[in-house]
Design an enzyme around this catalytic site. Structure first.
Site, short mmCIF file in Angstrom:
data_model
loop_
_atom_site.label_atom_id
_atom_site.label_comp_id
_atom_site.label_asym_id
_atom_site.label_seq_id
_atom_site.Cartn_x
_atom_site.Cartn_y
_atom_site.Cartn_z
N ARG A 175 0.89 -1.13 -0.14
CA ARG A 175 0.02 0.09 0.12
C ARG A 175 0.87 1.44 0.15
O ARG A 175 0.50 2.32 0.46
CB ARG A 175 -0.92 0.03 1.11
CG ARG A 175 -1.82 -1.08 1.31
CD ARG A 175 -3.28 -1.12 -0.08
NE ARG A 175 -3.82 -2.26 -0.23
CZ ARG A 175 -3.45 -3.28 -0.78
NH1 ARG A 175 -2.43 -3.37 -1.61
NH2 ARG A 175 -4.38 -4.37 -0.73
N SER A 224 -11.17 0.96 2.35
CA SER A 224 -10.82 0.60 3.59
C SER A 224 -10.20 1.46 4.42
O SER A 224 -9.18 2.37 3.80
CB SER A 224 -9.49 -0.63 3.05
OG SER A 224 -10.44 -1.74 2.44
N GLU A 294 -4.97 3.51 6.28
CA GLU A 294 -5.01 3.48 4.95
C GLU A 294 -5.31 4.68 4.10
O GLU A 294 -5.04 5.15 3.18
CB GLU A 294 -5.60 2.11 4.29
CG GLU A 294 -5.35 1.93 2.91
CD GLU A 294 -5.81 0.59 2.29
OE1 GLU A 294 -6.38 0.40 1.16
OE2 GLU A 294 -5.76 -0.25 3.17
#
Length: 314
Positions: A175, A224, A294
């Site tokens: 990520r 998310s 995130e």
């Protein structure tokens, strides 16, 4: 006291559009947040390059896509917010390589690849957002990510110079990418493999059905919220900490998938951020695991001296 000129008066002339005090709430998926001090929508690549080359060095720049994995704080974003438009949305196929502009929707890239008989990009149909954001955060879902498919990318440095970056130079990790956050992604070349459009569509349908069943995709959400810790799932930790359905103001932890925060209709960015921090606190207390955001949080709080006035307030 000498009063500084409004920022928009200090910026170079462009062929695109500059707007002072432009509200950003309607362009984020959460539907919250303050204004951009100045919003810039470049006409094309040359317009963007010229702006970056000639703007004052002390003016901060923030790039905003469709706001799918983003929380803009209630005080807005000082400096210039850049939104790339239609000039950066082209998607084309050359054999099993797909070239996509930074403003191309991830879903549209997956569908264009399907039409060209290029497999391997189906996961993008389950990733909300644009290719530029997907490059920045090494977006992934359903068994794949950008690191698995990117051959190269193009980006502008803060002075408007164009660079072609190899996969190694992108430095993808979970990520994240290693590219300087001040650089602006322009597009990417994605490598796939040949397959029939029918087989590719079957996989896209499977992904979209799974996403609809497990995620609150019709709610005002930001995707998310937290990255998965090593060998753990964030949603399981959140659930075990008793956070499913937890609320702060108009913000709520989704009952359907508790790694999603939802604006139930009256939330502020402060509500959503406070709820996320409370979830992090409870998970740490219950399991000892520290969750990491995130969702990217940008801008300043409503009570900050840097709060940006909207067009109607100015």
């Amino acid at each position: 006291m000498i009063q500084q000129r409004p920022l928009i008066e200090r910026l170079p002339q462009v062929r695109g559009r500059l707007t002072a005090g432009a509200s950003l709430a309607n362009v984020t998926w959460f539907r919250v947040g303050g204004a951009a001090e100045v919003l810039f929508k470049p006409a094309d690549l040359m317009d963007l390059q010229g702006f970056l080359a000639r703007k004052p060095d002390d003016v901060p720049v923030t790039v905003l896509g469709v706001g799918s994995n983003l929380l803009v704080r209630d005080g807005g974003i000082p400096g210039v917010v850049i939104r790339l438009g239609r000039a950066f949305t082209e998607v084309r196929a050359n054999g099993t390589t797909i070239t996509a502009g930074a403003s191309a929707l991830d879903l549209n890239v997956a569908l264009a690849a399907r039409d060209a008989g290029v497999a391997g990009l189906e996961f993008l149909s389950g990733v909300p957002g644009l290719i530029g954001g997907a490059l920045r955060m090494n977006a992934g879902a359903y068994g794949s990510d950008m690191a698995a498919v990117v051959a190269s990318a193009t980006a502008l440095d803060p002075h408007g110079r164009l660079h072609k970056l190899s996969k190694d130079e992108l430095g993808f990790t979970y990520r994240a990418s290693a590219v300087d956050p001040d650089w602006i992604f322009i597009g990417a070349e994605l490598a796939g493999r040949a397959d029939s459009p029918q087989a590719i569509q079957a996989r896209i349908t499977e992904i979209q059905n799974a996403r609809a069943e497990s995620q609150p995709i019709r709610s005002r959400t930001g995707g998310s919220t937290f990255t998965n810790p090593p060998h753990r799932k964030a949603w399981e930790l959140i659930d075990a900490a008793g956070c499913r359905g937890l609320t702060v103001g108009g913000a709520q932890v989704s009952e359907k998938h508790c790694n999603f925060l939802i604006n139930t209709g009256t939330a502020t960015a402060a509500d959503l951020e406070a709820l996320g921090e409370e979830v992090r606190r409870r998970v740490k207390a219950q399991s000892g695991v520290e969750l990491h955001w995130e969702i990217k949080r940008i801008g300043v709080p409503a009570d900050s001296p840097l709060r940006v006035k909207t067009e109607s307030e100015a």
